[in-house]
Design a protein around this motif. Structure first.
Motif, PDB file in Angstrom:
ATOM      1  N   ALA A  53     -20.321  11.986  13.375  1.00 33.67           N
ATOM      2  CA  ALA A  53     -21.575  12.280  12.370  1.00 33.67           C
ATOM      3  C   ALA A  53     -21.201  10.813  11.505  1.00 33.67           C
ATOM      4  CB  ALA A  53     -21.942  13.266  12.222  1.00 33.67           C
ATOM      5  N   ILE A  54     -20.252  10.487  11.347  1.00 27.87           N
ATOM      6  CA  ILE A  54     -19.876   9.754   9.501  1.00 27.87           C
ATOM      7  C   ILE A  54     -19.929   8.489  10.375  1.00 27.87           C
ATOM      8  CG2 ILE A  54     -18.801   9.828   7.860  1.00 27.87           C
ATOM      9  CD1 ILE A  54     -21.075  11.490   7.322  1.00 27.87           C
ATOM     10  N   PHE A  55     -18.245   7.992  11.256  1.00 23.99           N
ATOM     11  CA  PHE A  55     -17.784   7.340  11.794  1.00 23.99           C
ATOM     12  C   PHE A  55     -18.690   6.931  13.049  1.00 23.99           C
ATOM     13  CE2 PHE A  55     -14.961   8.586   8.795  1.00 23.99           C
ATOM     14  CZ  PHE A  55     -14.837   7.737   7.772  1.00 23.99           C
ATOM     15  N   GLY A  56     -19.664   7.842  13.430  1.00 24.46           N
ATOM     16  CA  GLY A  56     -20.146   6.533  15.276  1.00 24.46           C
ATOM     17  C   GLY A  56     -19.265   7.429  16.747  1.00 24.46           C
ATOM     18  N   GLN A  57     -20.002   7.613  17.536  1.00 28.30           N
ATOM     19  CA  GLN A  57     -20.220   8.402  19.001  1.00 28.30           C
ATOM     20  C   GLN A  57     -18.707   7.985  19.317  1.00 28.30           C
ATOM     21  OE1 GLN A  57     -20.936  11.510  19.066  1.00 28.30           O
ATOM     22  NE2 GLN A  57     -22.535  11.233  17.486  1.00 28.30           N
ATOM     23  N   ASP A  58     -18.348   6.941  18.892  1.00 23.21           N
ATOM     24  CA  ASP A  58     -17.125   6.275  19.952  1.00 23.21           C
ATOM     25  C   ASP A  58     -15.753   6.326  19.346  1.00 23.21           C
ATOM     26  OD1 ASP A  58     -18.840   4.702  21.440  1.00 23.21           O
ATOM     27  OD2 ASP A  58     -18.607   3.174  20.455  1.00 23.21           O
ATOM     28  N   ILE A  59     -15.831   7.253  17.899  1.00 25.87           N
ATOM     29  CA  ILE A  59     -14.693   7.422  17.227  1.00 25.87           C
ATOM     30  C   ILE A  59     -13.884   8.008  17.472  1.00 25.87           C
ATOM     31  CG2 ILE A  59     -14.379   9.173  15.345  1.00 25.87           C
ATOM     32  CD1 ILE A  59     -14.427   5.681  14.607  1.00 25.87           C
ATOM     33  N   LYS A  60     -12.525   8.121  17.667  1.00 27.79           N
ATOM     34  CA  LYS A  60     -11.571   9.246  18.349  1.00 27.79           C
ATOM     35  C   LYS A  60     -10.774   9.835  16.936  1.00 27.79           C
ATOM     36  CE  LYS A  60     -10.592   7.046  22.536  1.00 27.79           C
ATOM     37  NZ  LYS A  60     -10.830   5.772  22.281  1.00 27.79           N
ATOM     38  N   MET A  61     -10.811  10.741  17.057  1.00 27.33           N
ATOM     39  CA  MET A  61      -9.725  11.749  16.523  1.00 27.33           C
ATOM     40  C   MET A  61      -8.510  11.841  17.049  1.00 27.33           C
ATOM     41  SD  MET A  61     -11.252  15.208  14.396  1.00 27.33           S
ATOM     42  CE  MET A  61     -10.431  16.290  16.056  1.00 27.33           C
ATOM     43  N   ARG A  62      -7.806  11.931  16.383  1.00 28.47           N
ATOM     44  CA  ARG A  62      -6.317  13.157  17.188  1.00 28.47           C
ATOM     45  C   ARG A  62      -5.174  13.699  15.621  1.00 28.47           C
ATOM     46  NH1 ARG A  62      -1.084   8.640  16.480  1.00 28.47           N
ATOM     47  NH2 ARG A  62      -1.500   7.750  14.583  1.00 28.47           N
ATOM     48  N   PHE A  63      -4.968  14.959  16.545  1.00 29.15           N
ATOM     49  CA  PHE A  63      -4.464  15.882  15.026  1.00 29.15           C
ATOM     50  C   PHE A  63      -2.473  15.235  14.707  1.00 29.15           C
ATOM     51  CE2 PHE A  63      -7.699  19.084  15.492  1.00 29.15           C
ATOM     52  CZ  PHE A  63      -7.938  19.255  13.563  1.00 29.15           C
ATOM     53  N   ARG A  64      -1.775  15.512  13.708  1.00 25.83           N
ATOM     54  CA  ARG A  64      -0.351  14.646  13.600  1.00 25.83           C
ATOM     55  C   ARG A  64      -0.180  16.476  12.695  1.00 25.83           C
ATOM     56  NH1 ARG A  64       0.477  12.309   9.712  1.00 25.83           N
ATOM     57  NH2 ARG A  64      -2.116  11.107   9.272  1.00 25.83           N
TER      58      ARG A  64
END
Ligand code: DAH
Length: 341
Positions: free
Chosen positions: A237-248
């Motif tokens: 919602a904040i950075f755009g639908q294409d953004i990927k996220m990962r957990f470390r």
């Protein structure tokens, strides 16, 4: 006209003047080359010798008086607009446009983030900036001797005479987790925006005061995948639908397991650039499943309830979103910066 008649007339004469043109005519009438004073002095050679000195002196005194009266009149005309135009309004002139302000970019970012969580069912709560040592540390499973306390341990207030509780400027928004859980029963889902304080020297990426948003969700059966799903909706919602996220994997005393979340670099789209330090990823928040010790501290049964929490820096989000490279810009009140938002 004799000298006494001129002396008697000049006061009322100058008094009547209302415009610069009238003033100029009066000046010519009295002090002009052929004016009344000039006419007086022209007569001096015709007077008996012993009267000339006295007459000349009197004429001079009168001339100075007229000069002073004219000078004063001129000033009063220049200050006041001419009577005839007083009160007249030229309605064809353009008006003076009001310059309305707008919300500060940090406030805008807080509102935007809160709105995203609001749509997912989180409510917004706030806590005090002056916090107890208990809520800021001990209640969050950060014991007195814990090393992670060092980076936070600062800005204590002078001890109150009768109170045994030490007070400090909160170093994170996490103490509001404790406050909320103590005052409510599950299920609960809140986000907590607010100011926090750290012993950091000010530079392009550090400030002794900045803003965070804390998030907490507690109920029977809340899982790590719920945390992941909620955060994924948030970053898209904040950075755009294409953004990927990962957990470390990471460590926080108040969550177990704990993780930091990264998003794919919004500048290079994950290829590696100077903003992400060639990693392709940007760290944006800390998170995890709420530690059983925190539940015990607030009086929740850790066998019955589970929950997640996360915390993120608002300035960091705004800087990434808008490409701002110096945190100090937010706090300098420079309108050239602020007007861009
Ligand atoms: N309070 C942490 C800090 O200021 C951020 C944080 C990490 C908050 C993990 C959390 C969490 O709620 O689960 O660095």
């Amino acid at each position: 006209m004799d000298i006494n008649a001129i002396g008697a007339q000049v006061g009322p004469d100058i008094d009547k003047i209302v415009s610069l043109q009238e003033w100029e005519s009066a000046r010519v009438k009295y002090l002009g080359r052929k004016g009344l004073i000039a006419q007086l002095t022209a007569e001096i050679p015709n007077l008996p010798l012993q009267e000339r000195g006295k007459f000349g002196q009197e004429a001079n005194v009168l001339k100075n008086k007229i000069l002073a009266l004219l000078e004063e009149k001129k000033r009063s005309i220049e200050i006041q607009p001419a009577k005839s135009t007083m009160g007249a309004i030229d309605i064809s002139l353009p008006g003076i446009a009001a310059q309305p302000g707008h919300l500060h970019p940090i406030t805008q970012t807080i509102d935007e983030i809160c709105m995203v969580f609001n749509r997912m069912g989180f409510s917004v709560v706030e806590g005090p900036e002056i916090e107890t040592e208990e809520n800021n540390f001990t209640g969050l499973n950060i014991p007195l001797e814990h090393p992670s306390r060092d980076a936070f341990d600062t800005f204590y207030l002078k001890p109150q005479a009768k109170s045994s509780q030490r007070l400090l400027l909160r170093s994170h928004t996490s103490p509001v987790q404790v406050r909320t859980m103590k005052s409510r029963k599950p299920p609960l889902a809140v986000v907590v925006p607010g100011r926090v304080y750290r012993p950091d020297a000010v530079d392009a990426s550090h400030s002794f005061m900045f803003h965070q948003i804390e998030g907490v969700m507690v109920d029977a059966g809340i899982k790590f995948s719920d945390l992941k799903g909620v955060l994924e909706v948030f970053v898209k919602a904040i950075f755009g639908q294409d953004i990927k996220m990962r957990f470390r994997p990471h460590f926080f005393p108040f969550t177990e397991p704990s993780a930091e979340a990264d998003i794919s670099c919004i500048i290079c789209k994950g290829k590696g650039c100077s903003v992400c330090g060639r990693k392709g990823w940007l760290e944006i928040l800390g998170s995890g499943m709420i530690h059983p010790n925190v539940f015990k501290y607030v009086g929740y049964d850790p066998k019955k309830y589970t929950g997640f929490a996360f915390g993120l820096g608002i300035e960091r989000i705004a800087m990434l979103k808008y490409g701002i490279d110096d945190i100090r810009l937010f706090f300098q009140n420079d309108l050239r910066f602020l007007k861009q938002f």
